[in-house]
Design an enzyme around this catalytic site. Structure first.
Site, PDB file in Angstrom:
ATOM      1  N   PRO A 191       0.896  -1.297   0.069  1.00 59.74           N
ATOM      2  CA  PRO A 191       0.007   0.151   0.012  1.00 59.74           C
ATOM      3  C   PRO A 191       0.766   1.518  -0.167  1.00 59.74           C
ATOM      4  O   PRO A 191       0.202   2.314  -0.404  1.00 59.74           O
ATOM      5  CB  PRO A 191      -0.812  -0.045   1.272  1.00 59.74           C
ATOM      6  CG  PRO A 191      -0.682  -1.660   1.720  1.00 59.74           C
ATOM      7  CD  PRO A 191       0.684  -1.917   1.203  1.00 59.74           C
ATOM      8  N   GLU A 233       2.367  -8.390   8.727  1.00 62.00           N
ATOM      9  CA  GLU A 233       2.271  -6.999   8.978  1.00 62.00           C
ATOM     10  C   GLU A 233       3.248  -6.187   8.198  1.00 62.00           C
ATOM     11  O   GLU A 233       2.835  -5.071   7.557  1.00 62.00           O
ATOM     12  CB  GLU A 233       2.888  -7.016  10.565  1.00 62.00           C
ATOM     13  CG  GLU A 233       2.214  -5.850  11.139  1.00 62.00           C
ATOM     14  CD  GLU A 233       0.765  -5.306  11.068  1.00 62.00           C
ATOM     15  OE1 GLU A 233       0.023  -6.357  11.181  1.00 62.00           O
ATOM     16  OE2 GLU A 233       0.409  -3.923  10.986  1.00 62.00           O
ATOM     17  N   ARG A 264      -2.678  -9.586 -20.497  1.00 59.57           N
ATOM     18  CA  ARG A 264      -3.838  -9.322 -21.645  1.00 59.57           C
ATOM     19  C   ARG A 264      -3.313  -8.337 -22.635  1.00 59.57           C
ATOM     20  O   ARG A 264      -4.048  -8.328 -23.639  1.00 59.57           O
ATOM     21  CB  ARG A 264      -5.146  -8.898 -20.804  1.00 59.57           C
ATOM     22  CG  ARG A 264      -5.149  -7.695 -20.356  1.00 59.57           C
ATOM     23  CD  ARG A 264      -6.356  -7.405 -19.609  1.00 59.57           C
ATOM     24  NE  ARG A 264      -7.385  -7.076 -20.347  1.00 59.57           N
ATOM     25  CZ  ARG A 264      -7.853  -6.432 -21.456  1.00 59.57           C
ATOM     26  NH1 ARG A 264      -7.062  -5.221 -21.249  1.00 59.57           N
ATOM     27  NH2 ARG A 264      -9.009  -6.051 -21.876  1.00 59.57           N
ATOM     28  N   ASP A 315      -8.962  -2.165 -26.259  1.00 59.41           N
ATOM     29  CA  ASP A 315      -8.951  -0.724 -26.388  1.00 59.41           C
ATOM     30  C   ASP A 315     -10.055   0.008 -25.670  1.00 59.41           C
ATOM     31  O   ASP A 315      -9.834   1.083 -25.551  1.00 59.41           O
ATOM     32  CB  ASP A 315      -9.432  -0.484 -27.980  1.00 59.41           C
ATOM     33  CG  ASP A 315      -8.559  -1.191 -28.994  1.00 59.41           C
ATOM     34  OD1 ASP A 315      -9.212  -1.385 -30.078  1.00 59.41           O
ATOM     35  OD2 ASP A 315      -7.302  -1.224 -28.595  1.00 59.41           O
TER      36      ASP A 315
HETATM   37  N1  4GY Z   1      -3.007  -2.475  -1.464  1.00 63.39           N
HETATM   38  N2  4GY Z   1      -1.279  -3.106  -3.275  1.00 63.39           N
HETATM   39  C1  4GY Z   1      -1.269  -4.311  -1.398  1.00 63.39           C
HETATM   40  C2  4GY Z   1      -1.157  -4.703  -0.021  1.00 63.39           C
HETATM   41  C3  4GY Z   1      -0.404  -6.267   1.487  1.00 63.39           C
HETATM   42  C4  4GY Z   1       1.777  -6.478   4.471  1.00 63.39           C
HETATM   43  C5  4GY Z   1       3.265  -5.993   2.709  1.00 63.39           C
HETATM   44  C6  4GY Z   1      -1.894  -3.283  -2.101  1.00 63.39           C
HETATM   45  O1  4GY Z   1      -0.392  -3.802  -3.601  1.00 63.39           O
HETATM   46  N3  4GY Z   1      -0.341  -4.576  -2.440  1.00 63.39           N
HETATM   47  O2  4GY Z   1      -2.122  -4.429   0.610  1.00 63.39           O
HETATM   48  N4  4GY Z   1      -0.091  -5.578   0.185  1.00 63.39           N
HETATM   49  C7  4GY Z   1       0.766  -5.967   2.519  1.00 63.39           C
HETATM   50  C8  4GY Z   1       0.648  -6.897   3.707  1.00 63.39           C
HETATM   51  C9  4GY Z   1       3.273  -6.647   4.047  1.00 63.39           C
HETATM   52  C10 4GY Z   1       2.266  -5.902   1.794  1.00 63.39           C
END
Ligand code: 4GY
Length: 253
Positions: free
Chosen positions: A93, A121, A159, A174
């Site tokens: 995230p 985590e 894709r 497209d």
């Molecule tokens: N949103 N986009 C995401 C995610 C989980 C703890 C790092 C997201 O790409 N990945 O939420 N990933 C976390 C959980 C470790 C990844």
């Protein structure tokens, strides 16, 4: 023929493998257009308990992925592909938002793309500092791990590879190309429970059909995702239709 190469590093290979063995991704792999290897980070642990995670320094809840198995996995990859440059992407995230534009770029990437999936985590920051080129997020929410996000990235890029979608499907390619939402679609029957398919689609007039589709794509975008119009790739004809639509729908600006 070229191949798009992905390496997925994860503690849960099963989360990734299922979707790669179905439908269009499966066919793309069988045709040799898409190559995905899924590796278990746990296979690179060296202690007898195969420990991949540990509690965070400084305290707090949750577990953190240890650096050693991930560094070992990369050393394994570099040994397997000597002299090859890798492009390493961490799904998290904290990353830049993943968009169609990045999917298009990745579909043309020459380097082997390593998708690193965290779980629990967090992942030890030294992995990010030393091994990760880019962090990508598929949206502002938190998943249990990066695996589903890695699949989203693979799917969106795959894709776009020439030959992955069949002739029947390739027109879909497209629909987001110009940065607009798709127009409505209909199939038989021409009338269902009193609901008629728009006459123009049955007319056989291809110029009129294309015009209707452009107008409906603009209308859907204006009503559902107006902010996309600011960056969409619009023709003069599109701008004219958009002005008309705003008048009809009594939308300002
Ligand atoms: N949103 N986009 C995401 C995610 C989980 C703890 C790092 C997201 O790409 N990945 O939420 N990933 C976390 C959980 C470790 C990844």
């Amino acid at each position: 023929m070229r191949t798009l190469n992905f390496e997925v590093l994860t503690l849960f290979p099963g989360l990734v493998e299922g979707p790669l063995n179905e439908s269009i991704l499966k066919r793309g792999r069988e045709k040799g257009l898409l190559n995905v290897t899924v590796r278990n980070i746990r296979d690179y642990t060296e202690d007898k308990h195969k420990t991949a995670d540990d509690s965070p320094y400084g305290g707090g809840a949750g577990m953190v992925l240890k650096p050693e198995p991930i560094f070992k996995a990369f050393e394994g990859l570099r040994a397997e592909y000597p002299g090859e440059e890798l492009l390493t992407i961490l799904l998290s995230p904290q990353g830049r938002l993943f968009h169609q534009k990045r999917a298009e770029e990745l579909s043309e990437e020459k380097k082997r793309i390593v998708l690193l999936c965290g779980h629990y985590e967090a992942i030890d920051e030294r992995v990010i500092d030393s091994l990760v080129d880019e962090e990508l997020s598929i949206g502002d929410y938190v998943l249990t791990g990066g695996e589903l996000a890695a699949l989203v990235v693979i799917d969106a890029a795959a894709r776009l590879l020439p030959g992955v979608l069949g002739d029947e499907e390739s027109a879909y390619r497209d629909s987001f190309g110009a940065g607009l939402l798709d127009h409505p679609h209909y199939t038989r029957p021409a009338e269902y429970r009193g609901m008629r398919v728009p006459d123009v689609l049955l007319s056989g007039n291809h110029a009129e059909i294309e015009k209707w589709r452009s107008r409906e794509a603009l209308k859907a975008t204006l009503l559902k995702r107006p902010e996309l119009l600011e960056t969409a790739d619009l023709t003069d004809e599109d701008r004219k239709m958009l002005a008309e639509l705003k008048n009809e729908l009594e939308i300002g600006s």
